[in-house]
Design a protein around this motif. Structure first.
Motif, mmCIF file in Angstrom:
data_model
loop_
_atom_site.group_PDB
_atom_site.id
_atom_site.type_symbol
_atom_site.label_atom_id
_atom_site.label_comp_id
_atom_site.label_asym_id
_atom_site.label_seq_id
_atom_site.Cartn_x
_atom_site.Cartn_y
_atom_site.Cartn_z
ATOM 1 N N VAL A 1 0.537 -1.233 0.163
ATOM 2 C CA VAL A 1 0.245 0.036 -0.126
ATOM 3 C C VAL A 1 0.868 1.571 -0.569
ATOM 4 C CG1 VAL A 1 -1.519 1.291 1.440
ATOM 5 C CG2 VAL A 1 -1.993 -1.297 1.340
ATOM 6 N N ASP A 2 0.616 2.167 -0.860
ATOM 7 C CA ASP A 2 1.375 3.436 -0.534
ATOM 8 C C ASP A 2 0.884 4.446 0.127
ATOM 9 O OD1 ASP A 2 2.183 5.641 -1.286
ATOM 10 O OD2 ASP A 2 2.194 5.718 -3.632
ATOM 11 N N HIS A 3 1.139 4.299 1.271
ATOM 12 C CA HIS A 3 0.735 4.803 2.268
ATOM 13 C C HIS A 3 -0.331 6.948 1.551
ATOM 14 C CE1 HIS A 3 -0.361 2.301 4.392
ATOM 15 N NE2 HIS A 3 0.783 1.686 4.879
ATOM 16 N N GLU A 4 1.303 7.751 1.168
ATOM 17 C CA GLU A 4 1.704 9.310 0.906
ATOM 18 C C GLU A 4 0.532 9.307 -0.601
ATOM 19 O OE1 GLU A 4 2.275 11.350 2.227
ATOM 20 O OE2 GLU A 4 3.149 10.405 3.411
ATOM 21 N N GLN A 5 0.215 8.510 -1.488
ATOM 22 C CA GLN A 5 -0.781 8.420 -2.733
ATOM 23 C C GLN A 5 -2.463 7.553 -1.733
ATOM 24 O OE1 GLN A 5 -0.266 8.782 -5.793
ATOM 25 N NE2 GLN A 5 -2.858 8.962 -5.300
ATOM 26 N N ARG A 6 -2.716 7.268 -0.829
ATOM 27 C CA ARG A 6 -3.612 6.925 0.221
ATOM 28 C C ARG A 6 -4.190 8.673 0.369
ATOM 29 N NH1 ARG A 6 -5.257 1.224 2.195
ATOM 30 N NH2 ARG A 6 -5.492 1.333 -0.292
ATOM 31 N N ARG A 7 -3.264 8.984 1.479
ATOM 32 C CA ARG A 7 -3.688 10.099 1.836
ATOM 33 C C ARG A 7 -3.945 11.400 0.586
ATOM 34 N NH1 ARG A 7 -1.348 10.689 7.017
ATOM 35 N NH2 ARG A 7 -0.924 13.141 6.966
ATOM 36 N N ARG A 8 -3.298 11.578 -0.226
ATOM 37 C CA ARG A 8 -3.556 12.072 -1.394
ATOM 38 C C ARG A 8 -5.040 12.186 -1.791
ATOM 39 N NH1 ARG A 8 2.687 11.621 -2.397
ATOM 40 N NH2 ARG A 8 1.661 9.779 -4.069
ATOM 41 N N ASP A 9 -5.470 10.452 -2.036
ATOM 42 C CA ASP A 9 -6.666 10.576 -2.803
ATOM 43 C C ASP A 9 -7.844 10.878 -1.163
ATOM 44 O OD1 ASP A 9 -5.129 9.130 -4.408
ATOM 45 O OD2 ASP A 9 -5.405 7.213 -4.044
ATOM 46 N N ILE A 10 -7.258 10.764 -0.444
ATOM 47 C CA ILE A 10 -7.957 10.849 1.523
ATOM 48 C C ILE A 10 -8.443 12.393 1.032
ATOM 49 C CG2 ILE A 10 -8.391 11.104 3.791
ATOM 50 C CD1 ILE A 10 -7.345 8.030 2.908
ATOM 51 N N TYR B 1 -7.160 4.650 10.118
ATOM 52 C CA TYR B 1 -5.885 3.876 10.469
ATOM 53 C C TYR B 1 -5.059 5.802 10.252
ATOM 54 C CZ TYR B 1 -1.137 2.304 9.172
ATOM 55 O OH TYR B 1 0.139 1.898 9.061
ATOM 56 N N PHE B 2 -5.176 6.760 9.606
ATOM 57 C CA PHE B 2 -4.889 7.602 8.879
ATOM 58 C C PHE B 2 -5.051 8.844 9.913
ATOM 59 C CE2 PHE B 2 -4.539 5.059 4.941
ATOM 60 C CZ PHE B 2 -3.090 5.405 4.933
ATOM 61 N N PHE B 3 -6.584 8.547 9.950
ATOM 62 C CA PHE B 3 -7.172 10.181 10.795
ATOM 63 C C PHE B 3 -8.172 9.637 11.860
ATOM 64 C CE2 PHE B 3 -6.865 11.088 6.032
ATOM 65 C CZ PHE B 3 -6.038 11.258 6.633
ATOM 66 N N ALA B 4 -7.662 10.214 13.510
ATOM 67 C CA ALA B 4 -8.554 9.027 14.321
ATOM 68 C C ALA B 4 -9.808 9.519 14.530
ATOM 69 C CB ALA B 4 -8.083 10.066 15.775
ATOM 70 N N ASP B 5 -9.600 11.059 13.515
ATOM 71 C CA ASP B 5 -11.544 10.958 13.908
ATOM 72 C C ASP B 5 -11.852 12.500 12.444
ATOM 73 O OD1 ASP B 5 -9.885 13.798 14.685
ATOM 74 O OD2 ASP B 5 -10.168 13.733 16.409
ATOM 75 N N GLN B 6 -12.342 12.709 12.360
ATOM 76 C CA GLN B 6 -12.830 14.193 10.919
ATOM 77 C C GLN B 6 -12.771 15.386 11.563
ATOM 78 O OE1 GLN B 6 -17.073 13.623 9.900
ATOM 79 N NE2 GLN B 6 -17.648 16.036 9.979
ATOM 80 N N ALA B 7 -11.734 16.339 12.827
ATOM 81 C CA ALA B 7 -11.164 16.626 13.137
ATOM 82 C C ALA B 7 -9.739 16.889 12.629
ATOM 83 C CB ALA B 7 -11.897 17.863 14.199
ATOM 84 N N SER B 8 -9.525 15.026 12.575
ATOM 85 C CA SER B 8 -8.603 15.235 12.412
ATOM 86 C C SER B 8 -7.763 15.199 10.164
ATOM 87 C CB SER B 8 -7.849 13.707 12.008
ATOM 88 O OG SER B 8 -7.043 14.159 13.743
#
Length: 195
Positions: A4-13, A47-54
């Motif tokens: 899993v490309d975590h940086e790409q996944r974060r960009r997609d999110i 996995y990346f963000f604990a909550d909506q604010a994050s």
């Protein structure tokens, strides 16, 4: 097993948050909606963000990172007048992509009044913009493109106000000014001694 490309996944999110925000405001950019938009599981998002604010804080920071990368590319322009103008112009909605980003950023700004985490990011970004404008002004003085007696702090504050004012007009009253006119105003503000 696929890595899993975590940086790409974060960009997609982040992109998903921006699209949702454009469609229905920040209220529409919920974790559940991001799950539906990206096709990822809620566990993957969490996995990346604990909550909506994050999630929102990350999407706001990702916008700043994108702008910062373009500013770094603009800084390679060998012509010092064009380099200064190009760098600062990346802060303004002069193209379709920057207009989109600044509309999204404006929604984050509005929400920062009730979100301490977004307010913290907004303050940090405002200081980073001020520092960039101060460096650009100092460089122009150092290159002799502004007089040596230039009050760098005052010029920087003036320039920041010009950028904010032009951005507001371009986003909210575009009938008052075109992107080309705004760029010309910016260039005059950059290269004209305010005394």
């Amino acid at each position: 097993m696929q890595r899993v490309d975590h940086e790409q996944r974060r960009r997609d999110i982040a992109e998903a948050v921006w699209r949702l925000l454009e469609q229905g405001g920040l209220e529409a950019a919920t974790v559940r909606a991001v799950v539906a938009e990206t096709g990822l599981s809620s566990g993957s998002i969490r996995y990346f963000f604990a909550d909506q604010a994050s999630l929102h804080a990350f999407a706001m920071s990702a916008l700043a990172d994108r702008v910062g990368e373009r500013i770094r590319r603009a800084a390679r322009n060998p012509d010092p007048r064009e380099r200064a103008t190009d760098m600062v112009a990346e802060l303004m909605p002069l193209r379709e992509d920057t207009e989109r980003e600044l509309r999204v950023w404006s929604a984050f700004v509005a929400r920062s009044a009730t979100s301490p985490r977004l307010a913290e990011h907004l303050t940090s970004q405002a200081h980073a913009i001020r520092a960039l404008l101060h460096k650009v002004t100092s460089d122009l003085v150092g290159l002799g493109l502004l007089p040596p007696r230039t009050d760098v702090d005052a010029h920087t504050a003036h320039l920041h106000a010009v950028v904010d004012g032009l951005t507001f007009q371009l986003l909210h009253t575009p009938e008052l000014i075109t992107p080309d006119q705004a760029r010309a105003v910016l260039r005059r503000a950059l290269l004209t001694d305010q005394k």
